[in-house]
Enzyme design. Structure first.
Site, mmCIF file in Angstrom:
data_model
loop_
_atom_site.group_PDB
_atom_site.id
_atom_site.type_symbol
_atom_site.label_atom_id
_atom_site.label_comp_id
_atom_site.label_asym_id
_atom_site.label_seq_id
_atom_site.Cartn_x
_atom_site.Cartn_y
_atom_site.Cartn_z
ATOM 1 N N GLN A 1 -8.603 -3.817 -12.467
ATOM 2 C CA GLN A 1 -7.877 -5.059 -12.642
ATOM 3 C C GLN A 1 -6.413 -4.756 -12.761
ATOM 4 O O GLN A 1 -6.009 -3.841 -13.481
ATOM 5 C CB GLN A 1 -8.361 -5.801 -13.891
ATOM 6 C CG GLN A 1 -7.631 -7.122 -14.137
ATOM 7 C CD GLN A 1 -8.241 -7.905 -15.281
ATOM 8 O OE1 GLN A 1 -9.389 -7.702 -15.630
ATOM 9 N NE2 GLN A 1 -7.481 -8.794 -15.867
ATOM 10 N N GLY A 2 -5.601 -5.478 -12.041
ATOM 11 C CA GLY A 2 -4.161 -5.307 -12.111
ATOM 12 C C GLY A 2 -3.471 -6.643 -12.200
ATOM 13 O O GLY A 2 -4.099 -7.674 -12.417
ATOM 14 N N GLY A 3 -2.145 -6.617 -12.035
ATOM 15 C CA GLY A 3 -1.390 -7.854 -12.116
ATOM 16 C C GLY A 3 -1.755 -8.837 -11.031
ATOM 17 O O GLY A 3 -1.609 -10.046 -11.198
ATOM 18 N N TYR A 4 -2.243 -8.338 -9.878
ATOM 19 C CA TYR A 4 -2.618 -9.218 -8.775
ATOM 20 C C TYR A 4 -3.956 -9.896 -9.037
ATOM 21 O O TYR A 4 -4.160 -11.050 -8.685
ATOM 22 C CB TYR A 4 -2.684 -8.381 -7.492
ATOM 23 C CG TYR A 4 -3.037 -9.173 -6.242
ATOM 24 C CD1 TYR A 4 -2.041 -9.812 -5.518
ATOM 25 C CD2 TYR A 4 -4.345 -9.249 -5.786
ATOM 26 C CE1 TYR A 4 -2.347 -10.524 -4.367
ATOM 27 C CE2 TYR A 4 -4.659 -9.961 -4.642
ATOM 28 C CZ TYR A 4 -3.659 -10.596 -3.933
ATOM 29 O OH TYR A 4 -3.962 -11.302 -2.799
ATOM 30 N N GLY A 5 -4.860 -9.204 -9.643
ATOM 31 C CA GLY A 5 -6.186 -9.747 -9.909
ATOM 32 C C GLY A 5 -7.201 -8.639 -10.063
ATOM 33 O O GLY A 5 -6.863 -7.479 -10.261
ATOM 34 N N LYS A 6 -8.472 -9.003 -9.958
ATOM 35 C CA LYS A 6 -9.546 -8.031 -10.125
ATOM 36 C C LYS A 6 -9.941 -7.423 -8.780
ATOM 37 O O LYS A 6 -9.759 -8.027 -7.728
ATOM 38 C CB LYS A 6 -10.760 -8.693 -10.765
ATOM 39 C CG LYS A 6 -10.521 -9.137 -12.204
ATOM 40 C CD LYS A 6 -11.778 -9.714 -12.837
ATOM 41 C CE LYS A 6 -11.512 -10.094 -14.287
ATOM 42 N NZ LYS A 6 -12.712 -10.652 -14.951
ATOM 43 N N LYS B 1 -10.195 -7.106 -3.063
ATOM 44 C CA LYS B 1 -9.133 -7.387 -4.025
ATOM 45 C C LYS B 1 -8.952 -8.897 -4.106
ATOM 46 O O LYS B 1 -8.523 -9.539 -3.151
ATOM 47 C CB LYS B 1 -7.849 -6.710 -3.565
ATOM 48 C CG LYS B 1 -6.685 -6.851 -4.496
ATOM 49 C CD LYS B 1 -5.528 -6.038 -3.959
ATOM 50 C CE LYS B 1 -4.320 -6.164 -4.876
ATOM 51 N NZ LYS B 1 -3.174 -5.429 -4.336
ATOM 52 N N ASP C 1 6.675 4.360 -2.509
ATOM 53 C CA ASP C 1 5.910 4.837 -3.666
ATOM 54 C C ASP C 1 4.924 5.922 -3.231
ATOM 55 O O ASP C 1 3.759 5.897 -3.597
ATOM 56 C CB ASP C 1 5.178 3.682 -4.342
ATOM 57 C CG ASP C 1 4.743 4.032 -5.773
ATOM 58 O OD1 ASP C 1 5.359 4.926 -6.375
ATOM 59 O OD2 ASP C 1 3.795 3.414 -6.271
#
Length: 950
Positions: A626-631, A646, A742
């Site tokens: 899970q990140g800032g974008y979603g699960k 995603k 990155d």
């Protein structure tokens, strides 16, 4: 019956709402201020939709983002008292209707992209205390009307494009303490009337077009501590001798101002700590009266001073930096400047005497090791072999190196449902907690070397924030032009995993409201960002300000009543939601891609139903990150293909056209060494991206000390070639070309045959394209993004992104491949450590001892290539095509019969291991959410590193 039930519910709700209105009657926003906010919204451009709730309900009671209200005793309305729209990516202009917010005490639009003029109507807000508009693109002149805001305490309009004179009306700002107007295009003289400001502490006007004589009357300013006016043109002016009478003065910085005349005697300033008169046209000798014992910095370089270096520089216990470089000084090199300094810890002293006419070194001359003495360009270096032998005659420029993370901890994994990290300062080893990130900059520090003041800063700042000292971790700091000190801080909860909402809000209010004052040594500070991370989801009220506590208490009865109403209609809401979701699952709306005529080749359009089936209806067991974008879920398509799905959460949904553009761009990227996009799902309130699944995890997993079967040299070489070819494709063959931004070991993934594939374009940027005349820009100017340890130093300092920025990052990866080291570990930087070993001629100590089949000549060529990629100077680095050719050349000389896949029995399914970026490798599945993309996403956890492209 159902109709009657619905009618009954509606009737009950209506009655409750009527009762609720009666309770809170008279506690709505003043109509004039509501209209003013609408006008402000209308003049702003909000590409990130941060003000999406500015079109519903009462601004004060509906938690409009950035709007804070109070009840003023004089009437029955609520009034806007604070407007905080700090770093919201807003552009457009600031509407003159802002002047109608008559009870405003704080107006904060820092770090946006506003254009146009500062509205003169702000001068109508007589209650205003804080006006912070710095870091925008405002132009025009400063309105005289601002000079009549007698309660104004802080004015920050720095880092804009403001022109014209400094208003003489500022003399009326009787409460002004912090006047920051640097980095603009202000012209004319500094008004002598500013001396009438009774409590002015900091006057920052550096980097403008100011001219005329410096006003001697500033000596009459009763409280002035910092006067910083570098990079202006006071041609023909001298430094007024009257400045010796500013009894409160701590810092005087007049670098590069075309000043003439002599250096005044400043020995009468009792607390003087910092003097910079460099790069002027000063003449005469250096005054012989001793400066205050607090002095840390004296820079008189690049003038026309003559005579000798006086003895008054000796016996200054806090001196860090003394430069008289590039003058006409002669005589002997002084031998006792360090006599009263105690060198402990990181304490050092830089004495820069280069490019003068010094001709003698005393017989007894033994500076301590902590003293850096520079004598290049003096006759003494031509005549004294002793000076050469002592290494004092090498031309050198001294800058404090940027700090990286200070500590590396090897612990078991933190939970992955939030952005947990280890607190390196915690007294509890390996304690997981969710920190707050704070971008923090000292705007005019009174020091030149932060290392010996680091502990004092930690004690000072944590005391003011009411934190324990181990709750603060200085992750990184770097000196910037000014000089200013840019720091990234992490604030950790006090031996608990999470801050409470009240603590988050308290800390934010203290920092964003300048309610703390650092010690004079550190000067004024500015808040660059306040990163909530996981707290943004837990505590949305932190992001969307609302009523103050007093008002909340006043409408408590109404809130309880509203809660009753919610409970009554809850069943209706649930039923409607379920119906809507069911309909959405079975009826796919027309593809947005066709609506916007976007052509996509080789990418499938999945329905929500197909995605739900692939993940067992998004079961928790399928969730892998899970990140800032979603699960992120691992799924299996009907044909058995394993994929990473995603799924965006509500706050990450993009505009229709932006989502289509992203898919179109990704669909064009086809290369053996890039992770591929398989498809997407685009239905009502749902956006998903589907990637290929990578079973062998990340490169970092296999370089970790926990890896049971380390890669041999041939495998590492082939992985390096694959990564380089993938990046080369992005730079030269992608349409349009892309800079990755990155590149790191956790973004290089390995398929079932250990073929390397570059992943995660969450931070990537399109490369520059030729302009109308056919000229190709050399770089993109952008906010620095990336991962510490991999960041191109030049990009970090200049914000100029080029393809050579990716080359530097790949060079760090090559060093990791050869050494097994992490980019930053135990306070050591891999580039510096390997460079040091390379220069010493003994690289055996840094080569990964677990690596087999490594011919020495190949290792040397590989290491040489990596170090070329990591050179500080952009032009000295090779292009990606050259890197691929050199790696291929190394491969061609490998011994025959080397088995590339001798270790491919290493399969996904190894035990859990924590990577250097906080990623978890579990049976070949990777989660990495350590960085947010420039579109507000996080590099969300995609299995085996499958990640969010831009």
């Amino acid at each position: 019956m159902a109709s009657f039930g619905g009618f009954l519910y509606a009737a009950i709700l209506l009655l409750l709402c009527i009762f609720h209105v009666g309770v809170v009657r008279g506690q709505s926003i003043h109509p004039t201020e509501a209209n003013a906010l609408s006008a402000i919204k209308g003049s702003l451009i909000d590409p990130m939709n941060n003000l999406k709730n500015w079109n519903r309900g009462d601004p004060c009671k509906s938690n409009w983002t950035g709007v804070i209200c109070h009840k003023i005793s004089s009437d029955t309305y609520l009034h806007v008292t604070q407007l905080e729209l700090f770093k919201m990516n807003l552009s457009g202009t600031l509407a003159p209707e802002v002047g109608l917010l008559s009870q405003l005490t704080k107006l904060d639009f820092m770090w946006n992209n506003l254009t146009g003029n500062i509205p003169k109507e702000i001068g109508n807000i007589t209650t205003l205390r804080l006006l912070t508009l710095n870091g925008n693109q405002l132009s025009g002149s400063i309105p005289d009307e601002i000079g009549y805001l007698q309660k104004l305490n802080r004015l920050q309009i720095d880092q804009n494009q403001i022109s014209g004179p400094i208003p003489k009306s500022f003399a009326n700002l009787t409460s002004m303490r912090h006047l920051h107007m640097n980095n603009n295009s202000l012209s004319g003289q500094i008004p002598s009337e500013l001396s009438r400001m009774p409590v002015l502490l900091h006057l920052l006007v550096d980097t403008n077009n100011l001219s005329g004589p410096l006003p001697p009357d500033l000596a009459k300013t009763p409280s002035l501590k910092i006067f910083q006016a570098d990079n202006n043109n006071f041609s023909g002016s001298s430094v007024p001798a009257a400045y010796n009478n500013i009894q409160t003065l701590l810092k005087l910085s007049l670098r590069n101002c075309s000043l003439q005349g002599v250096i005044p005697d400043l020995s009468g300033v009792p607390e003087f700590g910092y003097l910079d008169l460099s790069w002027n046209q000063l003449t005469g000798s250096i005054p012989t009266n001793r400066l205050a014992s607090n002095i840390t910095t004296i820079d008189l370089s690049h003038n026309f001073l003559n005579g000798t270096i006086p003895a008054n520089f000796s016996g200054l216990p806090n001196l860090q930096f003394l430069s008289v470089e590039a003058n006409n000084l002669d005589g002997a090199v002084p031998s006792a400047i360090w006599s009263n300094i105690t060198f402990t810890g990181n304490r050092s002293l830089v004495l820069d005497f280069q490019n003068n006419s010094l001709d003698t070194i005393p017989a007894a001359f033994e500076p301590p090791k902590a003293v850096i003495l520079l004598l290049s360009g003096n006759p003494v270096c031509d005549a004294s072999n002793a000076a050469r032998a002592a290494g004092l005659c090498q031309p050198t420029s001294v800058n404090e190196a940027p700090s990286g993370p200070q500590v590396s901890i090897d612990c078991f994994a933190c939970p992955k449902d939030k952005t947990y990290e280890y607190n390196p300062s915690s007294p509890i080893p390996c304690f997981c907690a969710v920190p707050l990130g704070v971008g923090f900059r000292l705007k005019s520090p009174g020091i030149s070397d932060f290392r010996s003041y680091k502990e004092a800063f930690e004690i000072d700042s944590t005391s003011l924030l009411s934190l324990s000292i181990y709750q603060l971790y200085i992750e990184q700091y770097i000196w910037e032009a000014g000089p200013r000190l840019n720091m990234h801080l992490k604030l950790f909860p006090n031996n608990t995993s999470l801050f409470t909402m009240s603590e988050v809000m308290r800390l934010r209010e203290l920092l964003a409201g300048w309610e703390i004052t650092l010690s004079d040594t550190f000067g004024p500070y500015e808040l660059l960002n306040f990163t909530l991370g996981s707290y943004a989801d837990e505590f949305p009220a932190v992001m969307s300000s609302g009523l103050n506590k007093g008002v909340l208490a006043g409408i408590l009865v109404g809130t309880i009543t509203a809660a009753i109403a919610v409970s009554v209609v809850f069943t209706i809401f649930v039923m409607r939601k379920r119906s809507k979701r069911s309909k959405r699952r079975t009826v796919s709306r027309r593809s947005l891609l066709s609506r916007f005529s976007v052509k996509v080749d080789g990418v499938r359009c999945f329905t929500f139903e197909e995605m739900a089936k692939a993940t067992n209806d998004f079961d928790d067991s399928a969730e892998v990150g899970q990140g800032g974008y979603g699960k992120v879920y691992r799924g299996n398509l009907d044909d058995g293909t394993a994929v990473a799905i995603k799924r965006a959460h509500e706050d990450s949904l993009q505009g229709s056209k932006e989502f289509c553009t992203e898919i179109e761009l990704l669909s064009r990227l086809h290369h053996r060494n890039l992770v591929s996009l398989i498809g997407y799902c685009d239905e009502e309130e749902e956006q998903m991206l589907v990637y290929e699944f990578m079973p062998n995890g990340t490169l970092r997993d296999h370089l970790s000390v926990t890896s049971k079967r380390p890669l041999n040299f041939t495998q590492r070489l082939h992985i390096a070639m694959g990564a380089a070819k993938g990046i080369l494709y992005l730079h030269t063959e992608a349409d349009p070309p892309i800079f990755h931004r990155d590149v790191k070991a956790t973004n290089i993934l390995l398929d079932s045959k250990f073929v390397a594939k570059v992943a995660d374009f969450g931070l990537s940027r399109l490369a520059p394209v030729p302009d109308i005349s056919g000229t190709l820009p050399a770089h993109i100017s952008t906010v620095v993004k990336g991962t510490p340890g991999y960041l191109d130093p030049e990009y970090f300092l200049t914000h100029k992104l080029t393809e050579k920025s990716d080359v530097y990052s790949l060079g760090v990866v090559l060093l990791e491949l050869l050494t097994g080291m992490k980019p930053i570990q135990f306070g050591k930087n891999i580039v510096r450590e390997v460079n040091s070993a390379y220069r010493s001629g003994d690289i055996s100590g840094v080569i990964d001892s677990r690596m087999s089949s490594c011919p020495p000549e190949c290792a040397t060529r590989f290491l040489s290539l990596a170090l070329k990629c990591c050179r500080d100077e952009t032009d000295a680095r090779p292009y990606m095509a050259e890197i691929v050719r050199e790696l291929d050349g190394i491969r061609s000389v490998l011994p025959e019969g080397e088995d590339l896949f001798s270790s491919t029995s290493m399969v996904a399914g190894s035990s859990a291991a924590l990577t250097d970026s906080g990623s978890m490798s579990l049976t070949g599945e990777i989660f990495d959410s350590s960085h947010a993309s420039n579109s507000g996403h996080a590099n969300s956890g995609i299995p085996s590193g499958t990640v969010a492209p831009r």
